[in-house]
Design a protein around this motif. Structure first.
Motif, mmCIF file in Angstrom:
data_model
loop_
_atom_site.group_PDB
_atom_site.id
_atom_site.type_symbol
_atom_site.label_atom_id
_atom_site.label_comp_id
_atom_site.label_asym_id
_atom_site.label_seq_id
_atom_site.Cartn_x
_atom_site.Cartn_y
_atom_site.Cartn_z
ATOM 1 N N ILE A 1 -6.921 1.222 3.457
ATOM 2 C CA ILE A 1 -6.559 2.536 2.240
ATOM 3 C C ILE A 1 -7.259 3.086 3.479
ATOM 4 C CG2 ILE A 1 -6.992 4.160 0.248
ATOM 5 C CD1 ILE A 1 -6.399 1.163 -1.355
ATOM 6 N N TYR B 1 3.812 10.582 3.305
ATOM 7 C CA TYR B 1 2.919 9.344 2.379
ATOM 8 C C TYR B 1 3.293 8.094 3.716
ATOM 9 C CZ TYR B 1 6.987 7.904 -0.538
ATOM 10 O OH TYR B 1 7.883 8.107 -1.788
ATOM 11 N N HIS C 1 -9.820 -1.575 0.517
ATOM 12 C CA HIS C 1 -10.844 -0.863 0.810
ATOM 13 C C HIS C 1 -10.383 -0.288 2.007
ATOM 14 C CE1 HIS C 1 -13.307 2.130 0.799
ATOM 15 N NE2 HIS C 1 -14.279 2.349 1.707
ATOM 16 N N PHE D 1 0.578 -1.324 -0.236
ATOM 17 C CA PHE D 1 0.249 0.533 0.026
ATOM 18 C C PHE D 1 0.915 1.347 0.498
ATOM 19 C CE2 PHE D 1 -2.651 -3.025 2.531
ATOM 20 C CZ PHE D 1 -3.966 -3.060 1.503
ATOM 21 N N THR D 2 0.531 2.013 -0.423
ATOM 22 C CA THR D 2 0.803 3.443 -0.878
ATOM 23 C C THR D 2 -0.369 4.429 -0.625
ATOM 24 O OG1 THR D 2 3.184 3.082 -1.656
ATOM 25 C CG2 THR D 2 2.767 5.358 -1.969
ATOM 26 N N VAL D 3 -0.589 4.984 0.953
ATOM 27 C CA VAL D 3 -1.367 6.099 1.102
ATOM 28 C C VAL D 3 -0.710 7.539 1.435
ATOM 29 C CG1 VAL D 3 -2.608 4.046 1.108
ATOM 30 C CG2 VAL D 3 -1.777 5.259 2.695
ATOM 31 N N ASN D 4 -1.581 8.578 0.798
ATOM 32 C CA ASN D 4 -1.406 10.119 1.806
ATOM 33 C C ASN D 4 -1.872 10.052 3.400
ATOM 34 O OD1 ASN D 4 -0.031 11.288 -0.735
ATOM 35 N ND2 ASN D 4 -1.851 11.310 -1.015
ATOM 36 N N GLN E 1 4.279 3.853 2.456
ATOM 37 C CA GLN E 1 4.616 2.953 1.701
ATOM 38 C C GLN E 1 4.717 1.910 2.617
ATOM 39 O OE1 GLN E 1 8.102 2.988 -0.157
ATOM 40 N NE2 GLN E 1 6.895 1.259 -1.436
ATOM 41 N N SER F 1 -5.235 6.083 5.237
ATOM 42 C CA SER F 1 -5.486 7.658 5.080
ATOM 43 C C SER F 1 -5.086 8.323 5.633
ATOM 44 C CB SER F 1 -5.679 7.772 4.028
ATOM 45 O OG SER F 1 -7.291 7.280 3.386
#
Length: 137
Positions: A86, A56, A83, A46-49, A58, A90
């Motif tokens: 994330i 971010y 989902h 996963f890479t999310v802001n 990772q 986030s």
């Protein structure tokens, strides 16, 4: 007009088709046991802001699960699992998850969130979460 039962059936069919198409998103141990004697499931990275948008995360996650059936359920519901992850990740601030206490709290949140999505109790579903890679930039 779709009623609730039809909508649930349609959603289940979509999730099943999506899981079949993205079967590589889950690396199941194939019945092989982890060192602790339980199967594992590896999620794609996963890479999310983070919520402040100036940083971010990772992260690579391996899930320890109670049974091969639980790993199969993760595979079946992979779009919903991703989902949920994330949305959870986030919503975090970097300061919340930089220290050891924050990471342990995140592990507990991930277990609770994924078991809720899967409709399982902790002893039947995700029993532990391992961070294989955890980078905040």
């Amino acid at each position: 007009m779709l009623n609730i039962t039809s909508l649930k059936t349609l959603l289940t069919a979509i999730l099943l088709l999506s899981a079949l198409q993205s079967g590589s998103a889950l690396a199941n141990s194939g019945g092989k046991e982890a060192n602790a004697g339980t199967p594992t499931a590896v999620l794609e990275p996963f890479t999310v802001n983070l919520s402040s948008f100036d940083r971010y995360l990772q992260i690579n996650i391996t899930l320890q699960v109670a049974s091969v059936e639980a790993a199969d359920k993760i595979k079946l519901y992979m779009p919903v699992v991703r989902h949920s992850m994330i949305m959870l990740l986030s919503g975090k601030e970097s300061a919340q998850i930089q220290n050891s206490e924050g990471k342990h709290a995140l592990i507990d949140e991930i277990k609770e969130r994924l078991n809720g999505v899967l409709g399982l109790k902790e002893h039947d579903g995700v029993t532990d979460v391992f961070f294989v890679n955890f980078v905040i930039q």
